[in-house]
Motif scaffolding. Structure first.
Motif, short mmCIF file in Angstrom:
data_model
loop_
_atom_site.label_atom_id
_atom_site.label_comp_id
_atom_site.label_asym_id
_atom_site.label_seq_id
_atom_site.Cartn_x
_atom_site.Cartn_y
_atom_site.Cartn_z
N THR A 1 0.82 -1.12 0.13
CA THR A 1 0.04 0.03 -0.07
C THR A 1 0.81 1.30 0.17
N ALA A 2 2.08 1.29 0.55
CA ALA A 2 2.99 2.32 0.74
C ALA A 2 3.31 2.88 -0.70
N ALA B 1 -6.31 -14.78 -7.57
CA ALA B 1 -7.00 -13.51 -7.27
C ALA B 1 -8.19 -13.51 -6.95
N SER B 2 -8.64 -13.37 -5.84
CA SER B 2 -10.11 -13.53 -5.16
C SER B 2 -10.23 -12.73 -3.79
N ASP B 3 -11.38 -12.35 -3.50
CA ASP B 3 -11.55 -12.03 -2.16
C ASP B 3 -11.72 -13.02 -0.95
N GLY B 4 -12.00 -14.28 -1.57
CA GLY B 4 -12.34 -15.22 -0.74
C GLY B 4 -11.03 -16.09 -0.08
N ILE B 5 -9.84 -15.70 -0.41
CA ILE B 5 -8.76 -16.02 0.19
C ILE B 5 -8.12 -14.87 0.79
N ALA B 6 -6.92 -15.25 2.12
CA ALA B 6 -6.50 -14.14 2.64
C ALA B 6 -5.20 -13.58 1.73
N PRO C 1 -2.10 -10.86 1.24
CA PRO C 1 -1.51 -9.64 2.17
C PRO C 1 -2.06 -8.31 1.84
N ALA C 2 -2.35 -7.14 2.66
CA ALA C 2 -2.76 -5.74 2.35
C ALA C 2 -1.93 -5.25 1.38
N GLY C 3 -2.55 -4.78 0.42
CA GLY C 3 -1.91 -3.86 -0.64
C GLY C 3 -1.60 -4.81 -2.11
#
Length: 705
Positions: A310-311, A571-576, A578-580
């Motif tokens: 994210t940075a 690529a999925s929102d169903g798996i954790a 890392p942020a960013g």
């Protein structure tokens, strides 16, 4: 005319009478070889001696140890200079300015000011120190002598000997004389050996820092494969990456280049570090040089992953331990834990491990799925592993089409309601009709009263590229395959993608080598979970995962075909994730066919029995009693409502509108009428079998009569 060959030894037998005379052929001797000049022989000997491995190793050793000593002196001098001057602070200020971090530059400038003020204060103290030191010596000497005399007086009183007054003082003088004698004896050898010990200390400093030319270092250091990742190694790797702005900024920073780095932390089977890039260097310039960066870090390309956190102006490097990614991961919990069950809504399927070595599990709740990759990379195994976990939830229903047809999904026979296996156009037609039936089921559910909860129906099509590429057309000239709006398979999939998840009708597809022809854009973008094994090009990676994931560092095209089997970029929102980051790399557990069959048997034991249809039948004259027996299958008894539902699946045209009354009408008088069991109307398998047997017997008797 032929000539006889005469041996050099003299023949002992006389020649035969009338024999032809022997002709002796004399072969002149070859001229003697010209002697090799002395200078040529000397040159060859010198070349051999110079290029001999022993000579080269000796030369490297001499150069290495000489460099250790010389550069060790430079390092010690640099450290001394840094300790006495403000050069360290000035270096950090330049590094912060090169990195564009003005706050850090101001902080280091403030520290430099404090250092200079303290140094000035110490220097001013030195002006007064000689006088103070002289006073201190005089006072100390006087007090010492006075103390010794006082001690002597005490001793004289005790011994009643006045000469004892000077005994402590004389003892001290003798001790000082002894120390002077010892120094006098040791001083000569110390002066002789001192330089040697000094050089040895400098050599130790240089040796520890490997301060020698690369060609002179030992082979294991020269190769540096598997060398631990340190800040200096990372900075040097970035400096030599070929980005002018980055190289110049690091050159300005000097030894302070490590200020770009976050702490290097252990992350699974490797380490992770964030790099804040200097002004003028973009993150994609680093991403595009992944191979060179890996080689600079003494790693293979597949052992370095570059993502964007994210940075701002930051890249995250994950560097594997050398060879760690070539080691297999452990077995799936589905294999090792025979008590495992699944929960579609709240559970997460165990899929494998991420690069850190942590368990990677994925939620399948209301998510369409697409897995793609090159042939023979583990696509079917990865897709099947999720289906096997989901099968342990007894409420889930499967409709499956395997357009490869080699038995990869055979264990779902008796578990899936529909299972079509085969690569021909006929199989594509059946799979297309199966997906269209799923669309009808979806529409039926959408028209149900609000709040109605439906069990999950998963429609799985493996090798979906066969369906998209199918040239067959129906009687209305509509193609089954293709990517146009009139394509039946394409249209059915799009409808499920649009509305299916709202009523728990999901579409899972597995496909090879994605292109716009065998995986249309609208279909691939309709999947909520997109995963890819090894691919050939970046354009295919974008098709598989989307532009956002690839721009964020996802690179399935950089996986090694054949060597990274089962490794997925997800690529999925169903798996954790890392942020960013936009994707995560997962090394999936491999479940063999034998293990898959055992898991499927456990899933079957959780259910009452499922009759698997291997083809979609339409429009024929039906035998209702035989069809009822077919859908009851091997179960001892099945609820009447489930029988009606299964009949509708078997043939919607014939049984789609059936009610309990229609079922009772067919069974009346056969001996297989519905009866109550535990307060619920059911149909028994044994009664159906007797009814069919009696009917066949009666039919045979009528024919004989």
């Amino acid at each position: 005319m032929s000539e006889n060959v005469v041996h050099l030894h003299k023949p002992t037998d006389p020649p035969a009478p009338g024999a032809a005379p022997t002709v002796l052929t004399v072969v002149p001797e070859a001229p003697p070889a010209r002697p090799v000049p002395l200078w040529v022989r000397s040159g060859r000997a010198v070349k051999t001696a110079v290029t001999h491995e022993t000579t080269r190793a000796t030369a490297r050793a001499v150069a290495r140890h000489a460099s250790y000593t010389f550069n060790g002196g430079r390092i010690v001098a640099r450290r001394t200079w840094d300790g006495k001057t403000g050069s360290r602070y000035e270096r950090m200020i330049r590094a912060a300015e090169a990195a564009g971090n003005l706050e850090a530059a101001e902080e280091w400038e403030e520290r430099l000011t404090r250092f200079r003020a303290a140094r000035h204060h110490r220097r001013m103290d030195l002006l007064h120190s000689p006088v103070e030191a002289a006073k201190g010596v005089a006072v100390g000497t006087g007090m010492g002598i006075g103390g010794l005399v006082a001690l002597g007086v005490v001793m004289a009183i005790a011994t009643k000997d006045v000469t004892a007054v000077v005994t402590p003082l004389m003892a001290t003088i003798e001790f000082i004389n002894l120390m002077i004698t010892i120094v006098h004896v040791v001083w000569g050898p110390l002066i002789s050996l001192g330089p040697f010990f000094a050089l040895l200390a400098l050599w130790a400093v240089g040796s520890k820092q490997h301060a020698a030319p690369a060609w002179a270092l030992p082979a294991k250091v020269r190769n540096s494969e598997g060398e631990p990742i340190t800040p200096s190694i990372v900075v040097k790797a970035l400096r030599d990456l070929g980005v002018p702005a980055l190289r110049n900024a690091i050159k300005e920073m000097g030894d302070a280049g490590a200020s770009m780095l976050s702490p290097i932390v252990i992350a699974g089977c490797g380490v992770e570090v964030d790099v804040t890039l200097p002004s003028g260097v973009s993150t994609n310039e680093i991403q595009q040089r992944r191979r060179k960066l890996a080689e600079n870090l003494a790693r293979h390309e597949h052992e370095v992953f570059i993502t964007i956190p994210t940075a701002a102006r930051t890249v995250r490097l994950w560097v594997a331990d050398s060879g760690a990614l070539d080691e297999p991961i452990g077995p799936s919990p589905l294999v090792t834990d025979e008590t495992m069950t699944a929960d579609y809504a709240k559970g997460r399927a165990p899929w494998g491990q991420d690069l850190r070595g942590d368990a990677a599990s994925i939620s399948l709740y209301q998510r369409h799925l697409l897995i793609t990759g090159l042939s023979n990379q583990g696509k079917t195994a990865a897709l099947r592993a999720l289906a096997l976990w989901l099968a342990l939830d007894r409420s889930v229903e499967f409709w499956m089409g395997d357009l490869k047809g080699v038995g990869d999904w055979a264990m779902f026979d008796g578990l899936a309601t529909k299972l079509i296996q085969g690569p021909t156009d006929d199989h594509v037609i059946q799979v297309t009709e199966m997906v269209e039936d799923a669309v009808e089921e979806m529409n039926r559910r959408l028209q149900a009263p609000p709040g109605t909860v439906f069990p999950l129906l998963v429609v799985i099509v493996d090798e979906a590229q066969v369906a998209f590429m199918c040239p067959a057309v129906d009687e209305d000239k509509r193609p089954y395959g293709g990517s146009k709006a009139k394509s039946r398979y394409f249209t059915a999939v799009r409808k499920i993608h649009n509305q299916g998840r709202a009523v728990n009708v999901l579409m899972w597809q597995g496909t090879q080598d994605p292109t716009d022809q065998n995986l249309p854009k609208l279909v691939r973008e309709g999947a909520h979970t997109r995963a890819s094994l090894a691919l050939g090009t970046e354009s295919q990676a974008r098709m598989a995962l989307g532009d956002k994931a690839v721009d964020g560092g996802a690179a399935p095209n950089l996986l090694r075909p054949g060597l990274d089997k089962g490794t997925l970029v997800v690529a999925s929102d169903g798996i954790a994730i890392p942020a960013g980051q936009a994707s995560i790399t997962v090394r999936t557990h491999y479940i063999s066919t034998d293990d898959a069959e055992q898991i499927a048997d456990r899933a079957k034991a959780l259910r009452d029995g499922v009759t698997t249809l291997h083809a979609i039948e339409r429009g024929e004259d039906r035998d209702p009693l035989a069809d009822i027996a077919t859908v009851v299958g091997n179960a001892a008894r099945v609820r009447t409502q489930d029988v009606i539902k299964r009949l509708s699946v078997l043939n919607a045209d014939a049984y789609g509108k059936w009610s309990f009354t229609d079922l009772t009408r067919v069974l009346d008088g056969t001996g297989a009428e519905p009866y109550k069991s535990d307060g619920v109307k059911v149909i028994g398998r044994d009664r159906l079998a007797r009814a069919l047997a009696n009917r066949d017997t009666q039919g045979s008797a009528s024919a004989d009569g």
